[in-house]
Motif scaffolding. Structure first.
Motif, PDB file in Angstrom:
ATOM      1  N   HIS A  56     -52.129  14.703 -21.408  1.00 27.55           N
ATOM      2  CA  HIS A  56     -53.405  14.090 -21.768  1.00 27.55           C
ATOM      3  C   HIS A  56     -53.429  12.631 -21.341  1.00 27.55           C
ATOM      4  O   HIS A  56     -52.381  11.995 -21.192  1.00 27.55           O
ATOM      5  CB  HIS A  56     -53.673  14.204 -23.272  1.00 27.55           C
ATOM      6  N   ILE A  57     -54.623  12.130 -21.144  1.00 24.33           N
ATOM      7  CA  ILE A  57     -54.859  10.726 -20.821  1.00 24.33           C
ATOM      8  C   ILE A  57     -55.468  10.076 -22.057  1.00 24.33           C
ATOM      9  O   ILE A  57     -56.420  10.601 -22.645  1.00 24.33           O
ATOM     10  CB  ILE A  57     -55.818  10.602 -19.617  1.00 24.33           C
ATOM     11  N   ASP A  58     -54.923   8.962 -22.478  1.00 20.56           N
ATOM     12  CA  ASP A  58     -55.392   8.335 -23.712  1.00 20.56           C
ATOM     13  C   ASP A  58     -56.782   7.712 -23.551  1.00 20.56           C
ATOM     14  O   ASP A  58     -57.609   7.791 -24.467  1.00 20.56           O
ATOM     15  CB  ASP A  58     -54.395   7.263 -24.170  1.00 20.56           C
ATOM     16  N   LEU A  59     -57.020   7.070 -22.415  1.00 20.02           N
ATOM     17  CA  LEU A  59     -58.312   6.425 -22.163  1.00 20.02           C
ATOM     18  C   LEU A  59     -58.714   6.713 -20.726  1.00 20.02           C
ATOM     19  O   LEU A  59     -58.083   6.222 -19.783  1.00 20.02           O
ATOM     20  CB  LEU A  59     -58.222   4.912 -22.403  1.00 20.02           C
ATOM     21  N   TYR A  60     -59.765   7.513 -20.566  1.00 14.09           N
ATOM     22  CA  TYR A  60     -60.246   7.883 -19.223  1.00 14.09           C
ATOM     23  C   TYR A  60     -61.538   7.121 -18.973  1.00 14.09           C
ATOM     24  O   TYR A  60     -62.498   7.250 -19.737  1.00 14.09           O
ATOM     25  CB  TYR A  60     -60.474   9.383 -19.158  1.00 14.09           C
ATOM     26  N   GLN A  61     -61.573   6.343 -17.886  1.00 19.12           N
ATOM     27  CA  GLN A  61     -62.670   5.408 -17.687  1.00 19.12           C
ATOM     28  C   GLN A  61     -63.449   5.679 -16.398  1.00 19.12           C
ATOM     29  O   GLN A  61     -62.854   5.992 -15.363  1.00 19.12           O
ATOM     30  CB  GLN A  61     -62.116   3.983 -17.614  1.00 19.12           C
ATOM     31  N   ALA A  62     -64.757   5.518 -16.485  1.00 25.91           N
ATOM     32  CA  ALA A  62     -65.603   5.521 -15.294  1.00 25.91           C
ATOM     33  C   ALA A  62     -65.410   4.168 -14.618  1.00 25.91           C
ATOM     34  O   ALA A  62     -65.718   3.132 -15.197  1.00 25.91           O
ATOM     35  CB  ALA A  62     -67.059   5.718 -15.689  1.00 25.91           C
ATOM     36  N   PRO A  91     -76.782  11.891 -12.671  1.00 25.57           N
ATOM     37  CA  PRO A  91     -77.374  11.562 -13.977  1.00 25.57           C
ATOM     38  C   PRO A  91     -76.289  11.230 -14.995  1.00 25.57           C
ATOM     39  O   PRO A  91     -75.238  11.883 -15.029  1.00 25.57           O
ATOM     40  CB  PRO A  91     -78.124  12.838 -14.367  1.00 25.57           C
ATOM     41  N   ILE A  92     -76.542  10.236 -15.823  1.00 32.22           N
ATOM     42  CA  ILE A  92     -75.552   9.836 -16.822  1.00 32.22           C
ATOM     43  C   ILE A  92     -75.255  10.981 -17.776  1.00 32.22           C
ATOM     44  O   ILE A  92     -74.143  11.120 -18.283  1.00 32.22           O
ATOM     45  CB  ILE A  92     -76.021   8.573 -17.581  1.00 32.22           C
ATOM     46  N   GLU A  93     -76.248  11.867 -18.000  1.00 31.47           N
ATOM     47  CA  GLU A  93     -76.031  13.016 -18.887  1.00 31.47           C
ATOM     48  C   GLU A  93     -74.942  13.934 -18.339  1.00 31.47           C
ATOM     49  O   GLU A  93     -74.108  14.451 -19.098  1.00 31.47           O
ATOM     50  CB  GLU A  93     -77.335  13.819 -19.065  1.00 31.47           C
ATOM     51  N   GLU A  94     -74.936  14.149 -17.029  1.00 29.58           N
ATOM     52  CA  GLU A  94     -73.926  15.005 -16.420  1.00 29.58           C
ATOM     53  C   GLU A  94     -72.539  14.385 -16.538  1.00 29.58           C
ATOM     54  O   GLU A  94     -71.560  15.073 -16.863  1.00 29.58           O
ATOM     55  CB  GLU A  94     -74.257  15.248 -14.944  1.00 29.58           C
ATOM     56  N   THR A  95     -72.469  13.086 -16.306  1.00 25.72           N
ATOM     57  CA  THR A  95     -71.180  12.395 -16.395  1.00 25.72           C
ATOM     58  C   THR A  95     -70.615  12.469 -17.802  1.00 25.72           C
ATOM     59  O   THR A  95     -69.436  12.818 -18.009  1.00 25.72           O
ATOM     60  CB  THR A  95     -71.359  10.923 -15.976  1.00 25.72           C
ATOM     61  N   LEU A  96     -71.431  12.151 -18.791  1.00 28.40           N
ATOM     62  CA  LEU A  96     -70.951  12.135 -20.178  1.00 28.40           C
ATOM     63  C   LEU A  96     -70.642  13.535 -20.681  1.00 28.40           C
ATOM     64  O   LEU A  96     -69.722  13.720 -21.482  1.00 28.40           O
ATOM     65  CB  LEU A  96     -71.980  11.447 -21.074  1.00 28.40           C
ATOM     66  N   GLY A 124     -67.044   9.872  -7.013  1.00 30.40           N
ATOM     67  CA  GLY A 124     -68.255   9.939  -7.825  1.00 30.40           C
ATOM     68  C   GLY A 124     -67.985  10.311  -9.271  1.00 30.40           C
ATOM     69  O   GLY A 124     -66.842  10.402  -9.725  1.00 30.40           O
ATOM     70  N   LEU A 125     -69.090  10.516  -9.991  1.00 34.47           N
ATOM     71  CA  LEU A 125     -69.014  10.868 -11.410  1.00 34.47           C
ATOM     72  C   LEU A 125     -69.767  12.164 -11.703  1.00 34.47           C
ATOM     73  O   LEU A 125     -70.323  12.353 -12.785  1.00 34.47           O
ATOM     74  CB  LEU A 125     -69.565   9.723 -12.278  1.00 34.47           C
ATOM     75  N   SER A 126     -69.775  13.059 -10.732  1.00 33.11           N
ATOM     76  CA  SER A 126     -70.348  14.384 -10.968  1.00 33.11           C
ATOM     77  C   SER A 126     -69.381  15.195 -11.819  1.00 33.11           C
ATOM     78  O   SER A 126     -68.180  14.890 -11.887  1.00 33.11           O
ATOM     79  CB  SER A 126     -70.579  15.108  -9.644  1.00 33.11           C
ATOM     80  N   ARG A 127     -69.866  16.238 -12.431  1.00 34.51           N
ATOM     81  CA  ARG A 127     -68.995  17.106 -13.216  1.00 34.51           C
ATOM     82  C   ARG A 127     -67.897  17.691 -12.329  1.00 34.51           C
ATOM     83  O   ARG A 127     -66.727  17.728 -12.727  1.00 34.51           O
ATOM     84  CB  ARG A 127     -69.799  18.246 -13.846  1.00 34.51           C
ATOM     85  N   ARG A 128     -68.285  18.122 -11.126  1.00 36.91           N
ATOM     86  CA  ARG A 128     -67.301  18.727 -10.225  1.00 36.91           C
ATOM     87  C   ARG A 128     -66.145  17.782  -9.951  1.00 36.91           C
ATOM     88  O   ARG A 128     -64.979  18.175 -10.050  1.00 36.91           O
ATOM     89  CB  ARG A 128     -67.984  19.104  -8.906  1.00 36.91           C
TER      90      ARG A 128
END
Length: 339
Positions: free
Chosen positions: A130-136, A144-149, A109-113
């Motif tokens: 570090h990761i240069d580009l981290y993608q969903a 919620p998209i707000e939590e993911t971002l 998933g894309l939860s904060r946890r």
């Protein structure tokens, strides 16, 4: 020297062909993977794309194997500063049927946890800070998209991630994310990784709306499956039996249509005029499209990879591009269906 391309409005500059690594630990063993990475890097390649779930569909593989192989190559060769590492989060981790989907501690998933945990796990497997580009990897309609971002933004603030992107988002989901980033002052996606190739309806799915969003808002486009599961290599021909391969029975037949076979035949004709291969022509066409930064190619052998890297020596004329665009035009397919 091959010019590198800026990924959208980010500070990342990529080799025009990215190296996909889904096959590492699946159809390519570690020795082969090292050879592929060596050849790609020697050619000037700097964009390595992977995902945490590669490849959980393989028996005995809990995911993360591709990242681990890349990490061992980075340590063995000392190449971390030479490459852009892109990975993804979202899919279920754990061997299928053992753990993952439905477990008490949900590992997807894309939860904060899960984003925070998954990023730490990817950093460990890759052996990088570090990761240069981290993608969903694709959307999570439960979060919620707000939590993911917000979670992605925290990773950037901590220095674990440089930029964020998304894969397999529809145009409206991408717009929702961009709007949320702007409204909430959060990190914004700098790239989209869609399925995009000359095949119908794949071409239509990207060009109808996503292409406009990417161009309008300055996102880099890094297409996956740019050769349509191998169909655009020319190995599948009209009226001929399927060749034996891992993907043939799974992916080929669903791509068969009169228009797609017409497209393959056109690629073969154009390739013959240039002394090239159909796959090279298909990739050269894609590289000529607005907003496309670097199609992501995959290979199971050094020979395959060298052939695909030869794309950068193919110079298509305006007439070539127009001919290929015309035969693969998705409006043509729709018109034919309406007859």
């Amino acid at each position: 020297m091959t010019p590198y391309r800026q990924l959208g409005r980010s500070g990342l500059h990529l080799f025009p062909l990215g190296l996909g690594t889904m096959q590492f630990g699946w159809t390519a063993d570690e020795a082969t993977a090292f050879d592929l990475l060596d050849v790609y890097h020697a050619a000037g390649g700097n964009f390595i794309d992977t995902a945490d779930i590669y490849t959980t569909w393989t028996p005995g593989n809990p995911g993360g194997v591709s990242e681990e192989v890349i990490g061992r190559w980075l340590r063995a060769r000392g190449r971390r500063n030479d490459v852009v590492i892109a990975t993804k989060v979202r899919g279920p981790m754990g061997e299928r049927g053992v753990e993952g989907r439905g477990s008490v501690h949900q590992r997807e998933g894309l939860s904060r946890r899960w984003i925070m945990q998954a990023c730490e796990d990817s950093l460990r497997r890759l052996g990088v800070d570090h990761i240069d580009l981290y993608q969903a990897h694709w959307i999570d309609s439960q979060t919620p998209i707000e939590e993911t971002l917000a979670a992605f933004s925290e990773l950037v603030q901590r220095g674990y991630v440089r930029y964020i992107g998304c894969s397999n988002y529809s145009a409206w989901r991408l717009m929702q994310a961009l709007w949320t980033s702007d409204r909430r002052g959060l990190e914004a996606f700098v790239s989209i990784q869609p399925e995009y190739s000359l095949l119908s309806p794949t071409r239509a799915n990207f060009e109808r709306e996503l292409a406009r969003v990417a161009t309008e808002y300055g996102l880099g486009v890094i297409p996956w499956s740019p050769l349509g599961g191998g169909m655009l290599t020319g190995k599948y021909r009209r009226g001929q039996p399927l060749p034996g391969s891992v993907r043939a029975s799974e992916n080929a037949a669903r791509r068969f249509s009169e228009q797609n076979f017409d497209t393959v035949e056109t690629l073969v004709a154009v390739a013959d005029r240039h002394g090239a291969h159909p796959a090279q022509v298909a990739l050269a066409w894609l590289l000529a499209q607005p907003g496309v930064t670097a199609p992501i190619i995959g290979a199971n052998s050094v020979g395959q990879l060298r052939e695909l890297l030869g794309t950068l020596d193919v110079q298509l004329s305006a007439d070539d591009l127009a001919e290929i665009s015309r035969v693969s035009d998705w409006e043509r397919a729709r018109t034919e269906l309406e007859r």
